[in-house]
Structure formats: C-alpha cells, structure tokens
Design an enzyme around this catalytic site. Structure first.
Site, PDB file in Angstrom:
ATOM      1  N   ILE A 154       1.211  -3.741  -8.148  1.00 37.90           N
ATOM      2  CA  ILE A 154       2.073  -2.672  -7.655  1.00 37.90           C
ATOM      3  C   ILE A 154       3.627  -2.816  -7.599  1.00 37.90           C
ATOM      4  CG2 ILE A 154       2.270  -1.539  -5.229  1.00 37.90           C
ATOM      5  CD1 ILE A 154      -0.296  -3.297  -4.381  1.00 37.90           C
ATOM      6  N   CYS A 155       4.250  -1.856  -7.862  1.00 40.62           N
ATOM      7  CA  CYS A 155       5.662  -2.053  -7.914  1.00 40.62           C
ATOM      8  C   CYS A 155       6.260  -1.477  -6.685  1.00 40.62           C
ATOM      9  CB  CYS A 155       6.067  -1.185  -9.108  1.00 40.62           C
ATOM     10  SG  CYS A 155       7.849  -1.027  -9.155  1.00 40.62           S
ATOM     11  N   LEU A 156       6.318  -2.360  -5.704  1.00 35.79           N
ATOM     12  CA  LEU A 156       6.935  -2.280  -4.242  1.00 35.79           C
ATOM     13  C   LEU A 156       7.833  -3.411  -4.002  1.00 35.79           C
ATOM     14  CD1 LEU A 156       6.921  -0.284  -1.887  1.00 35.79           C
ATOM     15  CD2 LEU A 156       4.990  -1.850  -1.023  1.00 35.79           C
TER      16      LEU A 156
END
Lengths: 161, 278
Positions: A98-100
């Site tokens: 997840i790109c967070l």
C-alpha cells in the site's frame, strides 16, 4: 503468494507488548466501523477484515489486511499489507503493498492500528476508479522474495486519492 | 594520619569487594565490605554495596540492617531506600515498603529522570501497590459478602416471623419483601464497585504508551506525553510532536505537574490501576 512471507523479525519488546495489549483491549471494546479483527494469541501479527464503505466503489467488498509489528513498535511503524486478492486501487499494488505515507515516512508513535485502519478505509473510499497503479507490474516484479514494503522508497506524489 | 591510612585501606577493600561481586562471589564480597566498614564505618557506599550482596543471597534481614545504617549516614541514597523498600516488602510490610520505594523513586527522578533505576523502582512500586490492593480488596470483598448474607438472613427471618403471626399473608407483603431483598442487592453492588477495575480515563494516559502517566511532560504544542516515550520518539523517529507534528526541541519539554497530581490522586483512589501490561 504475498501472505506467507513472514518478515524475519525479533520478538516484541516489553514496551511493544504492553502497548499492543492496550490496543487490543481498546479494539475489542471499540472497533473501528467496517473492520473485524479475529483475536488470536499472536500479538505480533493481526489479520483484519475490511468491509468497503457503503456508497463507495468498494461497498460490500471484503478484503484482509495483515499487520506485522516490529520489535520496537510504536517507535517503528508496523508493516501493513493486503492479503491476496488486494483491492483494485491506484495506490494498492497487486502484491498487497500500500502506498500510504503514514505507513512509512510519516509514521508517528501516536498512531494506532485503529487509526491506520481508518486512514486505509478513507483511502479506499475516496477512489474514483478501480484500477492498479500505473507502475504495478514493474513494482511487483522488483519486490520478489517477499520484500517488505517498508524497504521501498516510496514517492507520495498524489494525496488526492 | 592513621585515619588517612585506614580510609585508603578501606577503599582498597571496597574495590576487592566490587571485583568479587562482579564474579558473583557474594560471600567473599561481603567479607571485603565488612572489613572496609570496620576501618571506616561512615562511608555509606560500603553499607549499600554490602546490602546488595545480601540481597543477591536473599538475606533480607541483613539487607534491611545495612540499608538503615546507610540512610542514617546519608538520607538521600536512592539505592538504600530502594533496597530497604524491597526488604520490607519481603516481610509483607507493604505500607512502609511502599513508602521507601516512593522515596527512592522521587530521589531517583531528581538525579536522573530517565535512568534505568527509575524504571526498575517504578515497576517494583507498582507491583507492591497492586499486591497490597489485592490483599485489602479480597478482605473487603469477603467482609461485604458475609455482611450481605447476614442482612439477607435477617430479612428472611423477619419475613418468616411476620408470616407466622398473621393468618393470611397478603401479596403486598410478599412484594415488599422481595423489593427489600432487591434493594439490598443494589446497595452491596454499589459498595463493591470501588474495588472493580475499569478503564483509566484517556486524559491520564500517554498517547504513545497508552498507559497511565508516571512522569508526564508537556510539549510546546500543549500535548502531554510520558517523558521516556517522547524522548525516545525525538531520538529515534524525529524531532516533531507525534500528534501535532510541530517541530520540537527536546529541551522545550517541561513537567506537567497538574497531570502528575491528578494521576497521584487517581491512583490513590483506584489502586488497581497500578497493574501494568504484563
């Protein structure tokens, strides 16, 4: 495929254990809406069920998040990935990464599993199309051997979605 | 001149004792410290070092004696108060043991707020407080339940007596009796509440540790954190406030005395809150 790769990890420190026990109690009494955590005796790995919020592209879809805690949690962020199949989303790769920003550079020890879950759900809810990130294939190919997303050098260029 | 020689010899004996201690030869260490004490009886360290050896051998009476002697010589020795506290707790003298540990904690925080001693003393203190509470609350709960049984028996007896006196027992009388039993139940439930562990209010807990504050400090943004936790964050994660993300200089943290007092008052009333995570 992504789920089985356990990061090589040390046992939780005493501080981490205390803090996770508190979080677990708080979660049981007051779980964030849209999430279910089946409590096991493994404090170091939580598997959490996510239900897409009503009125969004993911309404009624269910996914599973896997949260692994490092020895020095909460001074280090946990590793959070989606188990297969990961939701189709411009910031979620097919291997579950997840790109967070809060999971990596913007982590703060005042955040909790519960607040992470809420951030992830709001990321899902604000999506306008169900699709993979444009660099999905390249990224996933580079992540062989179960590399942790925490080792990725992320570029957080888009904070709209 | 003679005293100078004696104290130099005593120092050397102390060094011998320390070396034996490191090798875990506690008997030999005790002999060395005893000789040092014979030569210069007014050096507190000789007494506390010997006390530590006695502690390793779980000889608590001697720990107590040596610590008391050390405290006579120097009233603000963290180690002497700490070990004396542990010795008293071993003797099940909870109240005086807790008092000594509290004194050690205050002295220790004054000297080095993040030192390992402070953490260790706090843990022992919490354990002791909790044990004392367990003992007292078990007694209170036993007293309450036997009192409740006595009250119930008295009510039932009264009821039986009333019934034997009157020819017909009315339904109203029956209702009145059961109501009385119910309110008795409520009164005792209420009385037991004080000893029932619940949740510590959030405003008395650190946002990083999620535990009740021990040594609260306030950040320039006005958020209160546990001192050790926020210092570790500033060192390992970054020089920003974990909640507001404003920049922080570690020297800008100040003790939050109001919260500290609030915690003390809360713990006074809810001793079970001393129980720690594991």
């Amino acid at each position: 495929m992504t789920s089985s790769s356990a990061p090589s990890r040390k046992a939780l420190s005493k501080i981490a254990t205390n803090r996770l026990q508190k979080e677990l109690v708080e979660w049981q009494m007051n779980p964030p809406t849209g999430f279910k955590h089946k409590v096991t005796d493994n404090l170091q790995r939580w598997v959490i069920e996510v239900i897409g919020a009503p009125g969004t592209l993911y309404a009624n879809d269910t996914y599973q998040l896997q949260v692994d805690f490092p020895e020095h949690y909460p001074m280090e962020s946990p590793q959070v990935i989606f188990l297969h199949p990961a939701p189709l989303h411009p910031h979620i790769y097919s291997n579950g990464h997840i790109c967070l920003d809060i999971l990596y550079d913007s982590w703060s020890p005042a955040m909790t599993v519960s607040s992470i879950c809420i951030s992830i759900l709001s990321m899902l809810s604000s999506s306008t199309e169900k699709q993979r990130p444009p660099d999905n294939d390249r990224y996933v190919k580079n992540c062989k051997n179960g590399r942790s997303p925490k080792e990725t050098r992320w570029w957080f260029h888009d904070d709209k979605v | 001149m003679v005293t100078g020689v004696a104290s130099a010899m005593a120092e050397r004996l102390k060094e011998d004792g320390n070396n034996c201690f490191k090798k875990e030869r506690f008997g030999a260490a005790i002999d060395a410290y005893t000789e040092a004490i014979a030569l210069s009886p007014n050096v507190p360290t000789y007494w506390t070092n010997r006390a530590l050896c006695h502690m390793k051998r779980k000889d608590w009476t001697k720990v107590e004696e040596d610590c008391r002697k050390a405290i006579q010589l120097v009233h603000n020795s963290v180690k002497a108060h700490y070990m004396l506290g542990l010795a008293l707790l071993e003797k099940k003298e909870y109240t005086s043991g807790v008092k000594e540990l509290q004194r050690a904690l205050d002295l220790g925080r004054g000297a080095n707020p993040t030192g390992y001693m402070v953490e260790e003393i706090w843990e022992e203190l919490s354990k002791a407080k909790y044990m004392e509470w367990e003992l007292l609350s078990a007694r209170r709960s036993w007293e309450l339940s036997s009192l409740k049984e006595a009250c119930q028996a008295a009510l039932n007896e009264q009821r039986a007596l009333d019934m034997s006196r009157t020819e017909e027992s009315s339904h109203e009388d029956y209702i009145a009796h059961t109501d009385r039993l119910k309110s008795l139940e409520r009164v005792f439930e209420k009385a037991a509440e004080e000893d029932k562990p619940t949740e510590v209010p959030d405003y008395l807990c650190c946002n990083i540790t999620l535990e009740i504050f021990r040594d609260p400090v306030i950040s320039p943004s006005g958020v209160t954190y546990e001192r050790a936790a926020i210092l570790e964050h500033l060192m390992k994660v970054g020089k920003f406030d974990p909640i507001t993300r404003e920049k922080i200089d570690p020297s800008k943290l100040v003790p939050n005395l109001a919260i500290k007092e609030a915690v003390a008052a809360y713990l006074e009333k809810h001793v079970w809150a001393y129980k720690m995570g594991c």
